[in-house]
Design an enzyme around this catalytic site. Sequence first.
Site, PDB file in Angstrom:
ATOM      1  N   GLU A 153       0.795  -1.239   0.000  1.00 13.57           N
ATOM      2  CA  GLU A 153       0.000   0.000   0.000  1.00 13.57           C
ATOM      3  C   GLU A 153       0.831   1.295   0.000  1.00 13.57           C
ATOM      4  OE1 GLU A 153      -2.666  -0.399   3.333  1.00 13.57           O
ATOM      5  OE2 GLU A 153      -3.653  -2.150   2.494  1.00 13.57           O
ATOM      6  N   GLU A 260      -5.898 -10.940  -1.277  1.00 10.62           N
ATOM      7  CA  GLU A 260      -6.675 -10.781  -0.030  1.00 10.62           C
ATOM      8  C   GLU A 260      -8.168 -10.753  -0.332  1.00 10.62           C
ATOM      9  OE1 GLU A 260      -5.309  -7.481   2.386  1.00 10.62           O
ATOM     10  OE2 GLU A 260      -3.220  -7.880   1.891  1.00 10.62           O
TER      11      GLU A 260
HETATM   12  C1  XIL Z   1      -5.903  -6.804   8.540  1.00  9.76           C
HETATM   13  C2  XIL Z   1      -6.161  -8.001   9.430  1.00  9.76           C
HETATM   14  O1  XIL Z   1      -7.039  -8.878   8.790  1.00  9.76           O
HETATM   15  C3  XIL Z   1      -6.746  -7.537  10.756  1.00  9.76           C
HETATM   16  O2  XIL Z   1      -6.846  -8.632  11.653  1.00  9.76           O
HETATM   17  C4  XIL Z   1      -5.874  -6.451  11.356  1.00  9.76           C
HETATM   18  O3  XIL Z   1      -6.493  -5.940  12.524  1.00  9.76           O
HETATM   19  C5  XIL Z   1      -5.640  -5.319  10.378  1.00  9.76           C
HETATM   20  O4  XIL Z   1      -5.092  -5.848   9.179  1.00  9.76           O
HETATM   21  N1  XIL Z   1      -4.879  -5.028   3.896  1.00  9.76           N
HETATM   22  C6  XIL Z   1      -3.808  -5.795   4.294  1.00  9.76           C
HETATM   23  C7  XIL Z   1      -3.958  -6.719   5.437  1.00  9.76           C
HETATM   24  O5  XIL Z   1      -2.767  -5.792   3.608  1.00  9.76           O
HETATM   25  O6  XIL Z   1      -2.758  -6.890   6.138  1.00  9.76           O
HETATM   26  C8  XIL Z   1      -5.056  -6.262   6.364  1.00  9.76           C
HETATM   27  O7  XIL Z   1      -5.224  -7.244   7.372  1.00  9.76           O
HETATM   28  C9  XIL Z   1      -6.326  -6.013   5.595  1.00  9.76           C
HETATM   29  C10 XIL Z   1      -6.118  -4.924   4.580  1.00  9.76           C
END
Ligand code: XIL
Length: 351
Positions: A153, A260
């Site tokens: 990001e 994701e």
């Molecule tokens: C999220 C996790 O799922 C949560 O448990 C945590 O509190 C915050 O992060 N983008 C990403 C991930 O790259 O690492 C994130 O994961 C979700 C958004």
Amino acid sequence: MNFLKVKKSLTIALSLTAFTVFAQEKDDFAKDKASYPLGVAVNIDLMRKDPFYQKILKKEFNSITAENVMKWKYLQPEEGKFNWGAADSLVGYAQSIGAKVHGHCLVWHEALPDWVLKYKGNPEGLEKVMKKHIQTVVSHFKGKVSSWDVVNEAFADEGTGGRRVNIFSETLGPDYLNRAFEYARTVDGGVKLFYNEYGLENDKAKLEAVLEWIKSCKANNIPLDGIGLQCHVNLKNTTSQFTNMINKLKDTRLLIHISELDIMVNGDPKTPGNVVKLTPEIQDDQAILLKTLVTAYNYLPRDQRFGITFWGVSDRDSWIKKYYNRLDFPCLWDEKYKRKQAYSALYNTVK
Ligand code: XIL
């Protein structure tokens, strides 16, 4: 029929139902049909404690991403003190079920410990800190983690097409991004190095900015192997958004990881949404959207399809509810660990 008899036949009926559902589901796994890996983000507590969760991991996935325990604040909570316990046990678990591990993530503006977030030293100091974190972590998992999200990001939102302002870009300048990849490569020549980003399906300027950066990586020999598309999508997303994004990335010839994936049914997570119950109609819409995304992904040449990773197993453990404090049903399994229609769509669409 007296009460006991009713109770007995009810018990038989219920266990028959349970058995039927199980029998139908038992032999058909999307991962066995897919030519690319199917992965999931793993919650370490559930991995350790919940037998239903474990069963799904074991049968349904051949790639594992740590949902949290490989992030900076978990691995290096204090400067120079690395904490490998949870991440090592996740890697061990993945090995025990024959799944590969995708590392997530080395450099990100979230999940940073305070000593980095509030860093007050000079740029050279922070550069050393970043280099050491990347190289120590990649070396520790060398041979066990086959790919890394090196930077997560780094581009800004809302159509600006610029870089995100964070402690790294502010202190080190925008090229910290390139150097992060170089640092990772020096300690592991074989691991696949990814840049991971969200919202490229929605934000044209962000997508163009990432594509420009990819070109500059090629021109400058930056060791970038692939792009991770987070795809935290929702029912307002469209087929053309997905095809446009995938087509443009196809031309880069890089590996493409849907990294994701979850499909929210309540729209953008920053809005409240009004779906409070998962109806068959909503399940259908969710399944259709998943189908369009996977279909778009299938158009990539085989050697660019790195795999599809889902962000969470079931609606009961999805991050959306906690992170955005909003109800949703974004996963392939429901609150009771039952496969949803989206799972059938996945099963029918993977190739
Ligand atoms: C999220 C996790 O799922 C949560 O448990 C945590 O509190 C915050 O992060 N983008 C990403 C991930 O790259 O690492 C994130 O994961 C979700 C958004």
